[in-house]
Design a protein around this motif. Structure first.
Motif, mmCIF file in Angstrom:
data_model
loop_
_atom_site.group_PDB
_atom_site.id
_atom_site.type_symbol
_atom_site.label_atom_id
_atom_site.label_comp_id
_atom_site.label_asym_id
_atom_site.label_seq_id
_atom_site.Cartn_x
_atom_site.Cartn_y
_atom_site.Cartn_z
ATOM 1 N N PRO A 1 0.603 -0.979 0.140
ATOM 2 C CA PRO A 1 0.055 -0.087 0.231
ATOM 3 C C PRO A 1 0.701 1.284 0.020
ATOM 4 C CG PRO A 1 -1.107 -0.920 1.616
ATOM 5 C CD PRO A 1 0.781 -1.965 0.830
ATOM 6 N N TYR A 2 -0.010 1.782 -0.743
ATOM 7 C CA TYR A 2 0.982 3.208 -0.767
ATOM 8 C C TYR A 2 0.333 4.594 -0.583
ATOM 9 C CZ TYR A 2 4.042 7.006 -4.057
ATOM 10 O OH TYR A 2 4.684 8.003 -4.145
ATOM 11 N N CYS A 3 -0.898 4.392 -1.350
ATOM 12 C CA CYS A 3 -1.170 5.353 -1.254
ATOM 13 C C CYS A 3 -2.945 5.163 -1.268
ATOM 14 C CB CYS A 3 -1.466 6.935 -2.281
ATOM 15 S SG CYS A 3 -2.473 8.155 -2.446
ATOM 16 N N ARG A 4 -3.860 5.827 -0.153
ATOM 17 C CA ARG A 4 -5.259 5.345 -0.048
ATOM 18 C C ARG A 4 -5.750 6.595 -0.792
ATOM 19 N NH1 ARG A 4 -7.353 2.731 3.969
ATOM 20 N NH2 ARG A 4 -6.033 3.653 5.317
ATOM 21 N N ASP B 1 -1.935 12.034 2.383
ATOM 22 C CA ASP B 1 -2.455 10.886 1.801
ATOM 23 C C ASP B 1 -1.595 9.299 1.235
ATOM 24 O OD1 ASP B 1 -4.833 12.430 0.238
ATOM 25 O OD2 ASP B 1 -3.679 12.932 -0.590
ATOM 26 N N PHE B 2 -0.851 9.606 1.373
ATOM 27 C CA PHE B 2 0.286 8.107 1.838
ATOM 28 C C PHE B 2 -0.092 7.513 2.689
ATOM 29 C CE2 PHE B 2 3.079 11.642 -0.557
ATOM 30 C CZ PHE B 2 3.485 11.048 -1.282
ATOM 31 N N TYR B 3 -0.319 5.902 2.495
ATOM 32 C CA TYR B 3 -0.550 5.182 3.655
ATOM 33 C C TYR B 3 0.380 5.078 4.347
ATOM 34 C CZ TYR B 3 -2.618 0.732 5.091
ATOM 35 O OH TYR B 3 -2.928 -0.615 5.919
ATOM 36 N N ALA B 4 -0.792 4.875 5.548
ATOM 37 C CA ALA B 4 -0.360 5.175 6.922
ATOM 38 C C ALA B 4 0.511 5.923 7.341
ATOM 39 C CB ALA B 4 0.165 3.541 7.239
ATOM 40 N N LYS B 5 0.825 6.964 6.579
ATOM 41 C CA LYS B 5 1.763 8.660 7.044
ATOM 42 C C LYS B 5 2.286 8.567 8.550
ATOM 43 C CE LYS B 5 4.268 12.242 5.664
ATOM 44 N NZ LYS B 5 5.282 11.661 5.289
ATOM 45 N N SER C 1 -3.756 10.511 13.237
ATOM 46 C CA SER C 1 -4.308 11.379 12.811
ATOM 47 C C SER C 1 -4.007 12.854 11.491
ATOM 48 C CB SER C 1 -5.591 12.392 12.947
ATOM 49 O OG SER C 1 -6.130 13.045 12.449
ATOM 50 N N CYS C 2 -3.891 12.385 10.378
ATOM 51 C CA CYS C 2 -3.211 13.681 9.830
ATOM 52 C C CYS C 2 -4.125 14.928 8.706
ATOM 53 C CB CYS C 2 -2.465 12.715 8.317
ATOM 54 S SG CYS C 2 -1.052 13.801 7.014
#
Length: 316
Positions: free
Chosen positions: A201-204, A284-288, A294-295
Motif C-alpha cells: 500500500p502506497y496511497c489511499r 494521502d500517503f498510506y499510514a503516514k 490523524s493527519c
C-alpha cells in the motif's frame, strides 16, 4: 517561422513511426500493420501503430489518441516488456488465430486466447479498445480493455471479476519494463481507489459514497453522471466511467512516479491539462502518521493522535 535545432531533436526523439494510415480499422493475416503504418478507428478517435518513447532505439506497438500533438499520447502498450530494436516489426494474425507482433520469424508478443481458431480478425474500436474476434460469429476472444496498462479510458473496467477470477489493475510504465506502481479498487474495509508500490500500500485513494468518489475536486461538474462503481453479491467489483461532457476528451493516467491523474485535452494548447492528481498532500500517503494517527496537512506538525491515544515518542 523556423524551428530551433533543440526543438527538432525533441520531436525526433519522441516520434511515432506511423507515416500512413490503413484504409480500414481491421487487422488480418492479409492486412497486417507494418512499422510505417497506423490503424485508425472508424470515428478517428484512436490509432494503433509503432512508436519509440525517447532516444533509445526501442520500438513498441501501442494505442494512441488520434490528436494533433507533436508527441503521441499512448494509452495502451502491447510489448511493454519486450521492445523491438529495428523497424521490421509487423502486427498480424498468426496461423492459430492469435493477434501477434512479429519480428521476422520471432513472435515478440501475443494475445492470450485459450482456444485457437483459424478465422479471426482484430479491430480497433472507437473507444480505444482493440478486440480480437471470431470472424464467423463476431464473438470477442480477447480485448485490450481487459489487459490495461497505465491508462483508464471510457467504458474500460478496473477491478475484480469473480466470474473469471481475474483482477484488472492499471500498471505504471517506465520503458522498457513495467513500473513500480499499480492502481485499482480496494474493497475492504470500504470501497475506495488505491495505489500500491511494489504490491505494498502506497496511497489511499478517495472513498466511494455510491454516487461519487468523495474528495475529488470538480467531480460533480466534470463527469458525475458517468462515473460508476459496481459491486455485486458474488464479489465482482469494478470502476468504469463515461465522460458526461462528450465535447471534451478525458482519461485517467498512472504515471511512473505513482501519481494518479485526471487529464483533459486542451485544444488551444494542443496538450493535456491535469485536473486532479493523487497523492495531493503528504497525508494521502498510506499510514503516514502510523496506527491511530490523524493527519492534517494544513497544520504543523501534520500528525497527531486520535482521542484516547498518545504518541510513542513525544519528541517525534
Amino acid at each position: 517561422m523556423s524551428s530551433s535545432p533543440d526543438f527538432l531533436l525533441y520531436l525526433s526523439c519522441l516520434c511515432v513511426a506511423s507515416l500512413s494510415a490503413n484504409s480500414s480499422d481491421t487487422i488480418s493475416s492479409r492486412e497486417p500493420v507494418r512499422d510505417s503504418e497506423t490503424e485508425v478507428s472508424s470515428g478517428k478517435s484512436f490509432k494503433l501503430g509503432f512508436f519509440r518513447p525517447g532516444k533509445p532505439a526501442s520500438r513498441y506497438v501501442g494505442i494512441m489518441f488520434n490528436l494533433p500533438s507533436p508527441t503521441p499520447t499512448v494509452v495502451w502498450v502491447a510489448n511493454r516488456d519486450k521492445p523491438l530494436h529495428d523497424s521490421s516489426g509487423i502486427v498480424t494474425i498468426s496461423e492459430y488465430g492469435t493477434l501477434v507482433i512479429m519480428n521476422g520469424q520471432e513472435i515478440v508478443w501475443s494475445s492470450s486466447v485459450s482456444n485457437s481458431l483459424r478465422n479471426t480478425t482484430a479491430q480497433l474500436l472507437d473507444p480505444g479498445n482493440l478486440v480480437l474476434k471470431d470472424s464467423s460469429n463476431g464473438r470477442v476472444l480477447w480485448e485490450s480493455f481487459r489487459d490495461p496498462t497505465d491508462s483508464l479510458l471510457q467504458y474500460m473496467k478496473i477491478g475484480i471479476d469473480k466470474s473469471t477470477n481475474t483482477t484488472a489493475l492499471m500498471k505504471s510504465w517506465r520503458s522498457p519494463s513495467v513500473g513500480n506502481f499499480s492502481a485499482g479498487i480496494q474493497p475492504q474495509p470500504i470501497l475506495q481507489a488505491f495505489i500500491w508500490k511494489n504490491s505494498v500500500p502506497y496511497c489511499r485513494g478517495v472513498p466511494w459514497n455510491k454516487l461519487i468518489f468523495i474528495g475529488m475536486p470538480g467531480m460533480q461538474s466534470w463527469y458525475r453522471s458517468g462515473v460508476n462503481l459496481v459491486a455485486d453479491n458474488n464479489g465482482t467489483i469494478y470502476q468504469t466511467f463515461s465522460n458526461a461532457d462528450q465535447s471534451s476528451i478525458l482519461y485517467f493516467f498512472l504515471n511512473s512516479t505513482g501519481s494518479f491523474q485526471t487529464r483533459t485535452w486542451d485544444p488551444s494548447k494542443k496538450d493535456w491539462e491535469v485536473k486532479w492528481a493523487n497523492p495531493r498532500t503528504e497525508c494521502d500517503f498510506y499510514a503516514k502518521c502510523g496506527p491511530f494517527g490523524s493527519c492534517n496537512p494544513k497544520i504543523s506538525p501534520m500528525c497527531s493522535c486520535i482521542q484516547g491515544f498518545k504518541p510513542k515518542n513525544e519528541r517525534e
